[in-house]
Design an enzyme around this catalytic site. Structure first.
Site, short mmCIF file in Angstrom:
data_model
loop_
_atom_site.label_atom_id
_atom_site.label_comp_id
_atom_site.label_asym_id
_atom_site.label_seq_id
_atom_site.Cartn_x
_atom_site.Cartn_y
_atom_site.Cartn_z
N HIS A 66 -5.39 3.92 -2.39
CA HIS A 66 -6.79 4.36 -1.86
C HIS A 66 -7.28 5.86 -2.42
CE1 HIS A 66 -9.34 4.74 1.80
NE2 HIS A 66 -10.30 5.11 0.97
N ARG A 82 -9.61 8.59 -2.02
CA ARG A 82 -10.52 9.03 -1.26
C ARG A 82 -11.41 9.54 -1.95
NH1 ARG A 82 -9.65 7.94 4.23
NH2 ARG A 82 -7.72 6.86 4.67
N ARG A 100 -7.82 13.37 -0.75
CA ARG A 100 -6.88 14.03 0.28
C ARG A 100 -5.41 13.40 0.15
NH1 ARG A 100 -8.06 11.24 6.02
NH2 ARG A 100 -10.07 11.14 5.08
N HIS A 101 -5.39 12.11 -0.42
CA HIS A 101 -3.94 11.57 -0.54
C HIS A 101 -3.62 11.41 -2.11
CE1 HIS A 101 -4.58 10.21 3.54
NE2 HIS A 101 -4.19 11.47 3.73
N THR A 153 -18.32 -1.81 14.92
CA THR A 153 -17.96 -1.16 16.01
C THR A 153 -16.17 -1.24 15.86
OG1 THR A 153 -18.27 -3.31 16.96
CG2 THR A 153 -19.62 -1.42 17.73
N GLU A 174 -8.60 0.53 -3.29
CA GLU A 174 -9.40 0.78 -2.44
C GLU A 174 -10.42 2.00 -2.48
OE1 GLU A 174 -6.35 -0.93 1.31
OE2 GLU A 174 -7.03 1.19 1.25
N HIS A 213 0.74 6.28 1.70
CA HIS A 213 1.58 7.18 2.54
C HIS A 213 2.43 7.80 1.77
CE1 HIS A 213 -0.67 6.23 6.10
NE2 HIS A 213 0.10 5.10 6.27
N HIS A 246 -3.80 -4.23 7.78
CA HIS A 246 -3.88 -2.85 8.69
C HIS A 246 -3.01 -3.20 9.85
CE1 HIS A 246 -5.58 0.85 9.27
NE2 HIS A 246 -5.04 0.78 10.65
N GLU A 301 -10.94 -8.86 2.92
CA GLU A 301 -9.73 -8.53 3.56
C GLU A 301 -10.05 -8.60 5.15
OE1 GLU A 301 -7.20 -5.34 1.83
OE2 GLU A 301 -6.62 -4.88 3.96
N ASN A 307 0.81 -1.04 0.04
CA ASN A 307 0.01 -0.12 0.03
C ASN A 307 0.95 1.27 0.03
OD1 ASN A 307 -1.50 2.14 1.14
ND2 ASN A 307 -3.27 0.71 1.79
#
Ligand code: PXP
Length: 251
Positions: free
Chosen positions: A51, A53, A57-58, A109, A78, A11, A198, A159, A8
């Site tokens: 990903h 979004r 933002r990235h 949750t 993603e 970042h 993750h 996943e 991934n």
């Protein structure tokens, strides 16, 4: 089959945007997500995950198209379960699309996508993606009812969210590991490819290997963090080496 590594590179875009979000046409724009994908491949990545979004933002749309065009590895996109993102995915045509929650009301949750609650809209989304030739994964907690709903929806993969396992320690981590074991067995038994992701890190990966039936791990944060000190390619090489110890892969 050996355990696959999905790298991934979000970042890398996060870092770039920290400096250049307001100045994307600057003379120097770094770090390059394309270079990151190339280095990940050179280090032995089996697929690249990005990903895009809703708020961009990235990763930007242009990043996704560039990586799709230039990188000869399976691309895992993603995305949120929204009509706009689904249309984007159908145009980009990644190999895999992993539906992830982006807003509070979409998550269970613990943090995976609540596929039980969003069953009807996911049914429409999954059929659109699959009609475009994209294999679908659902990022879910290792909860039997979420896994069963994922199988019922006809997604090819799940996943399993390893965030709670990665964040906790002691008895709580053990408990989470149990849930992942049971969840992976259940998902595999239902015919789903089982991936996990993750918070996976060299310090917790060996414990995670007690979970059988895994096909792919998706890892980002640790690789980008480690890359600061050893380079991205080397970080991927090191992770790949650790992953050789996994013996419980899907047949
Ligand atoms: N899987 C999914 C669905 C993700 O959204 C992410 C990024 O948060 C990851 C895996 C990788 O997690 P990490 O960056 O903690 O390795």
């Amino acid at each position: 089959m050996s355990l696959l590594l999905g790298v991934n590179i979000d970042h890398v875009a996060t870092l770039r945007q920290a400096r250049y979000a307001l100045n994307p046409d600057a003379q120097i724009v770094e770090p390059s997500v394309l270079e990151a994908a190339r280095e990940a491949k050179a280090g032995g990545a089996d697929s690249i995950t990005i990903h895009v979004r809703e708020d961009r933002r990235h990763m930007q749309d242009a990043d996704a198209y560039l990586i799709r065009k230039e990188i000869d590895l399976p691309l895992n996109l993603e995305l949120a379960n929204t009509p706009e993102m689904v249309a984007f995915a159908c145009d980009l045509k990644p190999d895999f699309a992993c539906l992830v929650p982006e807003s509070r009301e979409e998550i269970t949750t613990e943090g995976g996508l609540d596929v039980v609650r969003h069953f009807d809209s996911l049914q429409i989304t999954i059929s659109k993606l699959q009609a475009s030739g994209i294999k679908v994964s659902l990022f879910i907690d290792p909860e039997p009812k979420q896994i069963e709903a994922s199988a019922k929806l006809g997604s090819e993969m799940v996943e399993l969210h390893t965030g709670s396992f990665a964040l906790n320690e002691g008895a709580e981590q053990k408990n989470e590991l149990e849930r992942l074991k049971v969840g992976a067995d259940l998902a595999a038994g239902l015919g789903l490819q089982v991936n996990a992701g993750h918070g996976i890190h060299p310090q917790n990966i060996n414990d995670l290997f007690h979970v059988k039936n895994l096909t792919e791990l998706n890892i980002g944060h640790n690789l980008v963090s480690r890359a600061i000190f050893v380079g991205f390619r080397q970080a991927v090489i090191e992770m790949r080496k650790l992953m050789k110890d996994y013996e419980g892969g899907a047949a």
